[in-house]
Design an enzyme around this catalytic site. Structure first.
Site, mmCIF file in Angstrom:
data_model
loop_
_atom_site.group_PDB
_atom_site.id
_atom_site.type_symbol
_atom_site.label_atom_id
_atom_site.label_comp_id
_atom_site.label_asym_id
_atom_site.label_seq_id
_atom_site.Cartn_x
_atom_site.Cartn_y
_atom_site.Cartn_z
ATOM 1 N N CYS A 136 0.826 -1.208 0.000
ATOM 2 C CA CYS A 136 0.000 0.000 0.000
ATOM 3 C C CYS A 136 0.858 1.254 0.000
ATOM 4 C CB CYS A 136 -0.926 -0.023 1.218
ATOM 5 S SG CYS A 136 -1.893 1.477 1.366
ATOM 6 N N CYS A 139 -0.435 4.081 2.171
ATOM 7 C CA CYS A 139 -0.215 3.947 3.615
ATOM 8 C C CYS A 139 1.245 4.209 3.971
ATOM 9 C CB CYS A 139 -0.541 2.537 4.100
ATOM 10 S SG CYS A 139 -1.991 1.812 3.368
ATOM 11 N N ASP A 140 2.165 3.703 3.162
ATOM 12 C CA ASP A 140 3.558 3.649 3.588
ATOM 13 C C ASP A 140 4.518 4.508 2.765
ATOM 14 O OD1 ASP A 140 2.779 1.782 5.509
ATOM 15 O OD2 ASP A 140 2.906 0.157 4.057
#
Ligand code: NAP
Length: 313
Positions: A136, A139-140
């Protein structure tokens, strides 16, 4: 045990689940929705959404899901932040149990559990998951400011993630196992125009290498899919974007599924192999997989559940 008798139990909280909830609630069915492991589903790990109709300006995926949730609750859906752990479709009403100890006794069920990210499944991938390897970018990606990252895959997700990562990373390498991308032309154009992105064609990852203490990804070994030649590259992060698998393990041997474990529904319908059980969204759709098509199927499922209840009670 907290027993809840209800008309419609909706399992899943992506666009399919929330749309089903909105329609079922407005049909006075007082639906109960169990959110699942990732409330809001895949759109909560997206940033810009510019293809969901009704918004003139670019919107954010997590915001869209919050609005859908609010709308579902405002029209009368009972929301449960919980996980369904077992379902029994043998007799109607159907019995489902949740992690927190609730038991739902439901006249109909709408399955909208979606799909989840696929991994490469090589040993070294597991070692660095969460320590440099992610599925992701949204997200990261932030953690790789001014660093060198790699995206693996050739579909819309891989290309979108590569472009997104250029906001943070100093360089993004897209590695694809073939010599043409599956992604839409408009995304490919944006990818090729981006000076921070390099594409490596006809290659697959065979190993991730790094340090143990603390666990840190340092390098990747690629293998050319045409001539077997190996290439070692220094990288700080790797994002796997090679597609998704439907979240259907809960329904194994209980509903008809295809060879990739997508739930099979009747033509022009969300009805599964069990009468009164409906499936909507990515859990039954491997072709379109869009928020708007999932939402459309959620609407269909609620209308079909309403009809089923009216005819059978
Ligand atoms: P996808 O379209 O199925 O693409 C998966 C990619 O990963 C393919 O290029 C595939 O290679 C590659 N791949 C699969 N297994 C692999 C493996 N083991 N090793 C290396 N590469 C592997 O998946 P997606 O990109 O996640 O997209 C899923 C669906 O969502 C699509 O329908 C897409 O259009 C949609 N989507 C839409 C948007 C948008 O509209 N903005 C954004 C994201 C996703 P091959 O090409 O060789 O098969």
């Amino acid at each position: 045990m907290n027993k809840i008798e209800n008309n419609v139990l909706i399992i899943g909280s992506g666009p399919a689940g929330y749309t089903a909830a909105i329609y079922a609630a407005r049909a006075n069915l007082k639906p109960h929705l169990v959110s699942g492991l990732e409330p809001g589903g895949q759109l909560t790990i997206t940033t810009d959404v510019e293809n969901y109709p009704g918004f003139g300006d670019v919107i954010q995926g997590p915001w869209l899901m919050e609005e859908m949730k609010k709308q579902a609750i405002n029209v009368g859906t009972v929301f449960h932040n919980d996980i369904v752990t077992s379902v029994n479709f043998t007799n109607n009403p159907f019995v489902s149990n949740t992690e927190s100890g609730k038991e739902f006794i439901s006249k109909s069920i709408i399955i909208a559990t979606g799909a989840q990210a696929r991994w490469l499944n090589i040993e070294s991938e597991n070692k660095f998951k969460g320590f440099g390897i992610s599925a992701c970018a949204t997200c990261d990606g932030f953690f790789f400011k001014d660093q060198k990252v790699m995206v693996i895959g050739g579909g819309n997700s891989a290309v979108e993630e590569a472009i997104f990562l250029t906001k943070f990373a100093s360089k993004v390498i897209l590695v694809h196992r073939r010599d043409t991308l599956r992604a839409e032309k408009i995304l490919q154009d944006r990818l090729f125009k981006n000076k921070k992105i390099e594409v490596i064609w006809n290659n697959k990852v065979v190993e991730f290498i790094g340090e143990d203490n603390p666990q840190t990804l340092k390098q990747v070994i690629l293998e050319n899919t045409k001539n077997g030649k190996k290439l070692t590259l220094d990288i700080n992060g790797a994002f796997i974007a090679i597609g998704h698998d439907p979240a259907t393990s809960l329904f194994k041997d209980k509903l008809d599924m295809d060879n990739e474990n997508y739930i099979i529904t009747k033509n022009d319908s969300t009805e599964t192999s069990i009468k009164g059980v409906f499936a909507a969204g990515d859990v039954k759709d491997k072709i379109f997989r869009q928020a708007v098509t999932a939402a459309g199927m959620g609407c269909m499922a609620a209308l079909e559940a309403e009809k089923f209840i009216a005819e059978n009670n």
